[in-house]
Design a protein around this motif. Structure first.
Motif, short mmCIF file in Angstrom:
data_model
loop_
_atom_site.label_atom_id
_atom_site.label_comp_id
_atom_site.label_asym_id
_atom_site.label_seq_id
_atom_site.Cartn_x
_atom_site.Cartn_y
_atom_site.Cartn_z
N PRO A 16 0.85 -1.12 0.07
CA PRO A 16 0.05 -0.15 0.10
C PRO A 16 0.77 1.22 -0.01
N SER A 17 0.44 2.29 -0.78
CA SER A 17 1.33 3.34 -0.82
C SER A 17 0.68 4.35 0.35
N PHE A 18 1.50 5.10 0.84
CA PHE A 18 1.05 6.15 1.96
C PHE A 18 2.23 6.94 1.94
N LEU A 58 14.04 0.13 3.10
CA LEU A 58 12.79 -0.74 4.10
C LEU A 58 12.78 -0.22 5.40
N VAL A 59 13.98 -0.31 6.10
CA VAL A 59 14.12 0.43 7.30
C VAL A 59 13.36 1.54 7.63
N VAL A 60 13.83 2.54 6.75
CA VAL A 60 13.23 3.81 6.80
C VAL A 60 11.68 3.77 6.48
N TRP A 61 11.21 2.99 5.69
CA TRP A 61 9.98 3.04 5.31
C TRP A 61 9.19 2.28 6.54
N PHE A 62 9.77 1.26 6.86
CA PHE A 62 9.01 0.47 8.22
C PHE A 62 9.05 1.50 9.40
N LEU A 63 10.09 2.15 9.56
CA LEU A 63 9.76 3.14 10.87
C LEU A 63 8.82 4.11 10.62
N SER A 64 8.66 4.64 9.54
CA SER A 64 7.56 5.60 9.02
C SER A 64 6.08 4.81 9.26
N TRP A 65 6.08 3.78 8.89
CA TRP A 65 4.94 2.98 9.07
C TRP A 65 4.44 2.86 10.50
N LEU A 66 5.48 2.54 11.34
CA LEU A 66 5.29 2.31 12.92
C LEU A 66 4.85 3.59 13.20
N ASP A 67 5.51 4.80 12.72
CA ASP A 67 5.17 6.36 13.24
C ASP A 67 3.63 6.41 13.00
N LYS A 69 1.20 4.37 12.66
CA LYS A 69 0.49 3.61 13.55
C LYS A 69 0.61 3.74 15.00
N ASN A 70 1.53 4.88 15.26
CA ASN A 70 1.79 5.25 16.56
C ASN A 70 1.97 4.06 17.47
N ILE A 71 3.10 3.24 17.01
CA ILE A 71 3.81 2.10 17.37
C ILE A 71 5.26 2.39 17.85
N LYS A 72 5.46 2.63 19.15
CA LYS A 72 6.63 2.89 19.84
C LYS A 72 7.04 1.89 20.97
N PHE A 73 8.33 1.66 20.87
CA PHE A 73 8.98 0.93 21.96
C PHE A 73 10.52 1.42 22.14
#
Length: 167
Positions: A16-18, A58-67, A69-73
């Motif tokens: 999916p594009s975002f 991919l790492v930057v893309w995935f971290l952006s997706w986590l942001d 979704k407000n997923i922080k750890f």
């Protein structure tokens, strides 16, 4: 290796594009570069450069997706980085693409040397793009700047390593 590159490219087409820090076009360009270099029989260090760029993308893309979704750890960035390198390097090792003593540059596996420099250069190019935008009040200097700069840096690095490894 060729099958892995093709699979990554196909997967990228259906993701999916975002709004993300590194766009899907750049991801597809990097994945395409990996597949093309393997198909053309280009040296492993060159393929590794594109794999390294792909991993960082991919790492930057995935971290952006986590942001989004407000997923922080705790230690999120370093854990995601390690996970993506493991997901990339371990299958290459198990498949026999990494570890051959006759395929080395400077005492290290050519694919790993390429992955290291590709990751470094891609990270640097993303930072340069961000600095250029900041300098220009958040605007790009030219269309597709976010894509052109990282891909151009990977191409230049590939050309340099082509001459370094040419015997």
């Amino acid at each position: 290796m060729k099958n892995i590159s093709i699979l990554l490219f196909i997967i990228a087409l259906f993701l999916p594009s975002f709004v993300i820090a590194v766009c899907p076009i750049c991801f597809i360009a990097v994945a395409g570069g990996v597949g093309l270099s393997q198909w053309l029989g280009i040296d492993d260090v060159i393929s590794g450069i594109w794999i390294g760029g792909l991993v960082i993308s991919l790492v930057v893309w995935f971290l952006s997706w986590l942001d989004k979704k407000n997923i922080k750890f705790k230690l999120r960035q370093i854990l995601v980085l390690i996970l993506f390198y493991l997901i990339t390097i371990l299958p290459l090792y198990w498949a026999g693409f990494i570890g051959c003593s006759c395929n080395q540059l400077w005492g290290f596996d050519k694919l790993l040397v390429g992955i290291f420099f590709g990751s470094l250069i891609f990270s640097l190019s993303v930072r340069i793009d961000n600095l250029l935008r900041k300098k220009n009040n958040g605007e790009v200097y030219f269309s597709f700047q976010k894509v052109v700069i990282p891909v151009l840096f990977l191409i230049i690095t590939s050309i340099i390593f082509y001459f370094v490894t040419k015997c």
